[in-house]
Design a protein around this motif. Structure first.
Motif, PDB file in Angstrom:
ATOM      1  N   PHE A  23     -24.046  13.378 -37.601  1.00 45.81           N
ATOM      2  CA  PHE A  23     -24.841  12.150 -37.677  1.00 45.81           C
ATOM      3  C   PHE A  23     -25.603  11.816 -38.838  1.00 45.81           C
ATOM      4  O   PHE A  23     -26.487  12.781 -38.949  1.00 45.81           O
ATOM      5  CB  PHE A  23     -25.519  11.984 -36.430  1.00 45.81           C
ATOM      6  N   ARG A  51     -16.296  11.654 -28.386  1.00 49.33           N
ATOM      7  CA  ARG A  51     -16.713  11.445 -26.934  1.00 49.33           C
ATOM      8  C   ARG A  51     -16.774  12.907 -26.418  1.00 49.33           C
ATOM      9  O   ARG A  51     -15.800  13.597 -26.475  1.00 49.33           O
ATOM     10  CB  ARG A  51     -15.984  10.347 -26.304  1.00 49.33           C
ATOM     11  N   GLU A  68     -21.795  11.514 -23.902  1.00 51.09           N
ATOM     12  CA  GLU A  68     -21.984  11.455 -25.150  1.00 51.09           C
ATOM     13  C   GLU A  68     -21.238  10.915 -26.259  1.00 51.09           C
ATOM     14  O   GLU A  68     -19.794  11.315 -26.375  1.00 51.09           O
ATOM     15  CB  GLU A  68     -22.667  12.954 -25.900  1.00 51.09           C
ATOM     16  N   HIS A  70     -20.349   9.287 -30.114  1.00 49.78           N
ATOM     17  CA  HIS A  70     -20.767   9.053 -31.681  1.00 49.78           C
ATOM     18  C   HIS A  70     -19.671   8.445 -32.391  1.00 49.78           C
ATOM     19  O   HIS A  70     -18.421   9.098 -32.495  1.00 49.78           O
ATOM     20  CB  HIS A  70     -21.162  10.627 -32.279  1.00 49.78           C
ATOM     21  N   LYS A 154     -24.846   6.255 -32.003  1.00 48.95           N
ATOM     22  CA  LYS A 154     -24.680   6.974 -30.839  1.00 48.95           C
ATOM     23  C   LYS A 154     -25.469   6.825 -29.768  1.00 48.95           C
ATOM     24  O   LYS A 154     -26.498   6.409 -29.852  1.00 48.95           O
ATOM     25  CB  LYS A 154     -24.872   8.611 -31.368  1.00 48.95           C
TER      26      LYS A 154
END
Length: 669
Positions: A23, A51, A68, A70, A154
């Motif tokens: 990220f 994911r 989670e 992103h 995210k």
């Protein structure tokens, strides 16, 4: 040696570009890319889609599901800006238990003067709202968008609903360059894995171990005062991890006449089959259709509601006291519910509170149609609810409660006739369900929880018979009268659009639909008499309906009503064509040609058919004196046409569009 060093450097650069998805680590190469390397037509693409869903033990709440997310998306064109808006749907129960989204972070990256700039998604750009009693929404749009931007965001979702894991979606309307996903569940939860779509997806399976630590607090009693002490105990358990790695996933492009493109999108659904906790009995959820239906029927908001009669008993007694005919009783009760209770727009097969819905005159689809079923049973009729998945919700291919989101009513009369009823729509009649409910098969739920499948698609054609009497003048202006007769779903669709609309606005849209058609004396008959077809009529004037070249005049015999474009454009289609219902459209034209002209040529008659009687087209033009008669009929005899016939269907549309475009030629006398 120098060449080798250069090659190694290039390999390292490409590798770094394609694999660094941490990220915030967006590269210049990603920002400089002007066209998607795997789909040059794409307006946007997922550069990276991540994911991770797993179970985590909360000492105060037990197991929770964490997800989670992103995503990194490249925006190539202004049309791709739509993919910079994210809606996060969060479920909640009537008891107040709900999902939460947190740790939302996002940046928009642009390349300005050769340097990477970033614009942060601020808290003021994140909006939270209550969509309805079951859904909360978190929504944000990434800032400072430009063609060429890369966006990245995210977030984390924490869900208490361990029995409901959101579907893993591996294909979207834009391509995906790299996808990583994983699902991890403890041994106490057993999930079935249901896959769909045409993209091959195979997970890597790993076995892992976890530990839950319990802390117990003790309070000792002593003359000098108590003392608190703590002790820890641990429970070891196994976990199964499924990992997915995909690259260069093509976009799934929608096309007309698809019941729901989501039915064909590559995805994996983890459906909870059973739970087995230490020192507890096994609890099943959805192992077979019998299990699914039994759990639904045993719920007091489903089977329990079918047994409640006290709130409507007096009204139904008064309604049917002098009527013994089962068909008449059915219609009286059906119309009573449609009139008494208005649909609030909420989907669902469970009732919220039928008694309250009846009293307040508003309720969900579950309230209305379970109430209808209960009333029909009370009146001595053989009636059962039918579980349905609406068109936008998808097709339940595997035993699952989540595959259904709607319910209608089935009733069988003593003469053997069967009817499907839906009282959420005031314009429906028996066996003419709202279009949203026409989705393959429903599952009928008999008393005590037995079940079977029932086809939701109608067998009877919906017709639209159009008659036009018109004259065309020497300048190519067409003037005349139009009349149409619509039945079944064609009539239902018209009533939905017309009856509750502003009439001036409705006429304006109709005129605009045909690019400047001038309408007068517009009339509709039987708009509220559901036992009769819709009859629509008007007078019209339409300019420029013929090409005049020298002493000749050219025009299509169907004028502004001809079909201009083939809806089927894909070379190959892997999913069925879903028309919703069989239909026939017929045209009868009588055209008077202008004085001083004669008919030089007319199109040849034509007839063609789709294989296996799936459809047909008939076309005939006859000219005599100053009059031309046109008869055209198109039929689609099946609601669903499988992909095997796609090429034939596409060619069928091409041919009849070409035929309708053929012109009549007039010559000055």
């Amino acid at each position: 040696m120098k060449i080798l060093t250069t090659i190694l450097t290039l390999c390292f650069t490409v590798s770094a570009f394609t694999q660094n998805y941490k990220f915030g680590k967006v590269s210049k190469e990603e920002l400089q890319e002007s066209v998607c390397s795997i789909d040059s037509t794409a307006d946007a693409a997922y550069l990276f889609k991540y994911r991770k869903t797993y179970f985590e033990y909360n000492p105060n709440k037990g197991f929770e599901v964490k997800t989670e997310i992103h995503n990194r998306i490249k925006i190539y064109t202004q049309e791709g800006f739509d993919y910079a808006t994210k809606d996060i749907r969060l479920y909640k129960s009537p008891s107040g238990v709900k999902e939460d989204a947190s740790s939302i972070k996002g940046y928009t990256y642009n390349l300005e003067n050769g340097k990477i700039t970033e614009t942060k998604l601020t808290k003021s750009g994140i909006f939270k709202s209550d969509e309805n009693k079951y859904i909360n929404q978190v929504k944000f749009t990434m800032p400072n968008l430009k063609p060429g931007s890369v966006i990245e965001y995210k977030y984390v979702i924490v869900s208490p609903f361990t029995y409901n894991v959101d579907e893993f979606v591996f294909q979207h309307s834009i391509p995906i360059k790299k996808l990583e996903a994983s699902f991890e569940a403890p041994e106490y939860y057993n999930f079935k894995v249901n896959t769909k779509g045409y993209l091959r997806v195979v997970p890597e399976i790993e076995k892992r171990y976890g530990t839950i630590t319990f802390t117990d607090k003790y309070r000792s009693v002593a003359p000098s005062g108590g003392q608190t002490s703590y002790s820890n105990s641990e429970v070891d358990y196994t976990k199964q991890l499924s990992k997915y790695h995909l690259e260069n996933v093509p976009a799934l492009k929608d096309e007309p006449y698809v019941n729901s493109i989501n039915n064909y999108r590559s995805s994996v659904k983890y459906e909870l089959s059973y739970t087995k906790f230490p020192n507890s009995n096994l609890e099943t959820f959805s192992t077979t259709w019998e299990d699914v239906v039994k759990r639904i029927y045993d719920n007091p908001n489903f089977g329990g509601e079918l047994n409640k009669t006290s709130y409507f008993k007096d009204d139904i007694d008064a309604l049917i006291s002098t009527v013994s005919d089962p068909a008449t009783r059915t219609m009286l009760i059906f119309n009573h519910v449609k009139k008494q209770v208005k649909w609030n727009g909420y989907y669902g097969f469970y009732a919220e509170n039928t008694r309250k819905a009846y009293k307040d005159q508003v309720g969900s689809s579950g309230d209305i149609n379970l109430m209808l079923t209960a009333m029909l049973r009370y009146a001595g009729l053989n009636a059962n609810p039918v579980l349905v998945s609406t068109r936008t919700h998808g097709v339940p291919l595997f035993p699952t409660r989540e595959g259904f989101n709607y319910v209608v009513t089935w009733v069988k009369l003593p003469d053997g006739k069967v009817a499907l009823l839906d009282a959420t729509n005031k314009y429906t009649v028996p066996n003419i369900l709202p279009f949203r409910a026409l989705n393959w098969q429903g599952r009928i739920v008999a008393e005590n929880g037995g079940s079977g499948l029932i086809d939701l698609y109608p067998k009877t054609k919906s017709n639209n018979a159009i008659s036009v009497m018109a004259k065309i003048d020497e300048e190519g202006t067409l003037e005349g009268s139009y009349r149409s007769v619509k039945t079944n779903h064609r009539a239902l669709s018209f009533r939905e659009r017309y009856n509750d609309a502003d009439k001036d606005d409705f006429l304006e849209k109709l005129e605009n639909q045909y690019n400047g058609l001038e309408i007068s004396d517009y009339q509709v008959k039987n708009d509220y008499d559901l036992s009769k077809p819709i009859m629509e009529s008007y007078k019209f004037v339409k300019e420029s309906q013929a090409d005049i070249i020298g002493d000749k005049m050219y025009f299509s015999p169907l004028f502004y009503l001809k079909t201009n474009e083939n809806p089927f454009k894909l070379e190959k289609r892997e999913f069925p064509v879903d028309f919703g219902y069989p239909s026939e459209t017929s045209y009868r034209f009588i055209i008077t040609i202008p004085e001083g002209y004669k008919i030089e040529s007319i199109p040849e008659p034509a007839a063609m058919a789709l294989p296996d009687n799936l459809g047909s087209f008939k076309y005939n033009v006859v000219g005599k004196g100053n009059s031309i008669q046109v008869a055209v009929s198109t039929q689609i005899n099946q609601a669903i046409i499988i992909p095997l016939y796609y090429e034939s269907l596409k060619e069928y549309f091409n041919k009849f569009i070409q035929k309708e475009a053929e012109q009549i030629v007039l010559t000055k006398i």
